[in-house]
Design a protein around this motif. Sequence first.
Motif, mmCIF file in Angstrom:
data_model
loop_
_atom_site.group_PDB
_atom_site.id
_atom_site.type_symbol
_atom_site.label_atom_id
_atom_site.label_comp_id
_atom_site.label_asym_id
_atom_site.label_seq_id
_atom_site.Cartn_x
_atom_site.Cartn_y
_atom_site.Cartn_z
ATOM 1 N N GLN A 304 0.778 -1.179 0.171
ATOM 2 C CA GLN A 304 -0.030 -0.062 0.029
ATOM 3 C C GLN A 304 0.802 1.268 0.130
ATOM 4 O O GLN A 304 1.710 1.372 0.916
ATOM 5 C CB GLN A 304 -1.051 0.072 1.204
ATOM 6 C CG GLN A 304 -1.795 1.352 1.436
ATOM 7 C CD GLN A 304 -2.604 1.665 0.454
ATOM 8 O OE1 GLN A 304 -2.346 2.424 -0.511
ATOM 9 N NE2 GLN A 304 -3.810 0.752 0.242
ATOM 10 N N GLN A 305 0.763 2.172 -0.825
ATOM 11 C CA GLN A 305 1.543 3.272 -0.871
ATOM 12 C C GLN A 305 1.187 4.514 -0.152
ATOM 13 O O GLN A 305 1.827 5.289 0.194
ATOM 14 C CB GLN A 305 1.427 3.756 -2.611
ATOM 15 C CG GLN A 305 1.986 2.746 -3.491
ATOM 16 C CD GLN A 305 3.330 2.351 -3.254
ATOM 17 O OE1 GLN A 305 4.248 3.138 -3.547
ATOM 18 N NE2 GLN A 305 3.471 1.118 -2.894
ATOM 19 N N ILE A 306 -0.132 4.446 0.229
ATOM 20 C CA ILE A 306 -0.919 5.416 0.866
ATOM 21 C C ILE A 306 -0.281 5.036 2.569
ATOM 22 O O ILE A 306 -0.851 3.886 2.920
ATOM 23 C CB ILE A 306 -2.414 5.476 0.971
ATOM 24 C CG1 ILE A 306 -2.457 6.042 -0.280
ATOM 25 C CG2 ILE A 306 -2.660 6.549 2.108
ATOM 26 C CD1 ILE A 306 -4.213 6.015 -0.543
ATOM 27 N N THR A 307 0.417 5.888 2.976
ATOM 28 C CA THR A 307 0.819 5.458 4.559
ATOM 29 C C THR A 307 0.112 6.252 5.548
ATOM 30 O O THR A 307 0.008 5.641 6.877
ATOM 31 C CB THR A 307 2.304 6.050 4.714
ATOM 32 O OG1 THR A 307 2.603 7.381 4.382
ATOM 33 C CG2 THR A 307 3.308 5.256 3.604
ATOM 34 N N SER A 308 -0.545 7.493 5.212
ATOM 35 C CA SER A 308 -1.355 8.230 6.249
ATOM 36 C C SER A 308 -2.546 8.892 5.791
ATOM 37 O O SER A 308 -2.543 9.256 4.405
ATOM 38 C CB SER A 308 -0.081 9.418 6.705
ATOM 39 O OG SER A 308 0.905 8.878 7.107
ATOM 40 N N HIS A 309 -3.359 9.289 6.453
ATOM 41 C CA HIS A 309 -4.687 9.685 6.265
ATOM 42 C C HIS A 309 -5.470 10.451 6.953
ATOM 43 O O HIS A 309 -5.249 10.270 8.319
ATOM 44 C CB HIS A 309 -5.452 8.462 5.689
ATOM 45 C CG HIS A 309 -6.847 8.842 5.753
ATOM 46 N ND1 HIS A 309 -7.956 8.355 6.243
ATOM 47 C CD2 HIS A 309 -7.590 9.600 4.731
ATOM 48 C CE1 HIS A 309 -9.189 8.785 5.939
ATOM 49 N NE2 HIS A 309 -9.028 9.648 5.082
ATOM 50 N N ILE A 310 -5.864 11.586 6.766
ATOM 51 C CA ILE A 310 -6.921 12.490 7.433
ATOM 52 C C ILE A 310 -8.202 12.585 6.769
ATOM 53 O O ILE A 310 -8.229 12.795 5.558
ATOM 54 C CB ILE A 310 -6.347 13.762 7.886
ATOM 55 C CG1 ILE A 310 -4.980 13.888 8.551
ATOM 56 C CG2 ILE A 310 -7.190 14.643 8.678
ATOM 57 C CD1 ILE A 310 -4.511 15.278 8.712
ATOM 58 N N ASP A 311 -9.354 12.147 7.431
ATOM 59 C CA ASP A 311 -10.593 12.528 7.231
ATOM 60 C C ASP A 311 -11.171 13.514 7.859
ATOM 61 O O ASP A 311 -11.318 13.657 9.184
ATOM 62 C CB ASP A 311 -11.639 10.979 7.556
ATOM 63 C CG ASP A 311 -12.830 11.277 6.751
ATOM 64 O OD1 ASP A 311 -13.024 11.803 5.580
ATOM 65 O OD2 ASP A 311 -13.906 10.777 7.535
ATOM 66 N N PHE A 312 -11.312 14.737 7.303
ATOM 67 C CA PHE A 312 -11.918 16.073 7.928
ATOM 68 C C PHE A 312 -13.460 15.937 7.964
ATOM 69 O O PHE A 312 -14.053 15.603 7.182
ATOM 70 C CB PHE A 312 -11.261 17.169 6.812
ATOM 71 C CG PHE A 312 -9.965 17.461 6.847
ATOM 72 C CD1 PHE A 312 -9.599 18.080 7.949
ATOM 73 C CD2 PHE A 312 -9.074 16.897 6.071
ATOM 74 C CE1 PHE A 312 -8.160 18.518 7.956
ATOM 75 C CE2 PHE A 312 -7.855 17.360 6.184
ATOM 76 C CZ PHE A 312 -7.147 18.072 6.923
ATOM 77 N N HIS A 313 -13.675 16.204 9.252
ATOM 78 C CA HIS A 313 -15.228 16.611 9.611
ATOM 79 C C HIS A 313 -15.479 18.152 10.119
ATOM 80 O O HIS A 313 -14.296 18.490 10.800
ATOM 81 C CB HIS A 313 -15.462 15.354 10.250
ATOM 82 C CG HIS A 313 -15.878 14.129 9.932
ATOM 83 N ND1 HIS A 313 -17.049 13.372 9.394
ATOM 84 C CD2 HIS A 313 -14.974 13.188 9.412
ATOM 85 C CE1 HIS A 313 -16.827 12.286 8.792
ATOM 86 N NE2 HIS A 313 -15.745 12.110 8.624
#
Length: 437
Positions: A304-313
């Motif tokens: 998996q190339q995506i290592t980090s994520h933010i879901d904004f709410h």
Amino acid sequence: MRLPRRGRRTTAAAAIVSLALAITVGTQASAAPAPDEGPKDTVPVQQYEVADLDTQAERTELARTGTPIDEVRASSVVITADAADATRLRDLGYELTALPGTAVERNDFQAAAPSDYHTYADVLTVVNQTRTQYPNLVTSRVIGRSYQGRDIIAVKVSANATVDEDEPEVLFTHNQHAREHLTVEMALYTLEELTTQYGTDPEITELLDTREVWLIPSVNPDGKVYDQESTGSFRSWRKNRQPNSGSTNVGTDINRNWNYQWGCCGGSSGSTGSETYRGPSPESAPETQVVANFVRGRVVGGEQQITSHIDFHTYSELVLWPYGYTYSDTAAGLTADDAAAFRALGTALADTNGYTPQQSSDLYITDGSINDWMWANQGIFSFTFEMYPRTASGGGFYPPGSVIDRETARNREAVLLLLDYADCPYRITGRESTYCA
């Protein structure tokens, strides 16, 4: 290019945000779903404070009625409900107090009008203009379509955006919940900041030279359009706009529809009338499936190339991390080292913007959420940011347009910090030699 900022305009006609808003709010008792009472798109609602809820378990029990919690206070919560739902909750023994007037009126804010925020069409225009101006930095593509056929786009920002390089990738998602328009503004701010400052700001330049950034400005375009554009005033709509089989109620809560611990633990509702309706099956919402397929598609060579994520709410000014489905700090697929890295990185992110950092379930149990799926299914360090305001007194889901620039820029350092640690999030706890050699 300075992107057109809707937040710089003020509107004399304030939208009423706590009274007489149309919303789908159904309730589900812990034992069984609430009956289908017909479509609730035009039912007036208002915010209530629910007293004597001091613990995670007490807040979770309220959430299990199918009632979404807008805000957690020291010993109470704030919810949005219509009169029938308020009566049901009182019948279940909850003490509800209607918040007088609107949150905006109580603190002399002017409620946002729909025109204070970029529309869905505006977003597409801004992305196209930015891509044209910065062809080496920005690409975009349609990754799928919503239930009503609107494009869901992913925007890539990197120093060599047209090439898929072997670099850590960071994903930012926005607007899973329709009424949370400030999150779309966050996407446009990030796009503007990264492009206009590349080659000028040394930190941004170095990060874009070594990272690939993905932005999905609106996961729920149908809901956004319905909430913002269908009547000339906001409708306080949360879910998508997908009809539910056998019911006149419309919509699935996209952030309860992800395929990890879906419906496992009382953290979502099986009632189609509830704002936290999880759908009939995981990924039954086309919008969930589109984003999940995109993330699965970033697996290259088995990694998996995506290592980090933010879901904004919005709202509450929080930084949250997995798991949401259990109160335990560790569980299957989440070791003590993992939990320590989440806690350290989440706390560091919160130090940049003044938000409160905590594990998601410290609030109350949720299941089928994007953060839990991203981590457990894909191994991605996934956080939720609940943006401004901290309380309903700042405008709730509809803060005034005058704060948009300030509150999006407030997350600049957090975005850059996550990009910095994207090569190895475990680096923040000194465990990079163990996990990132």
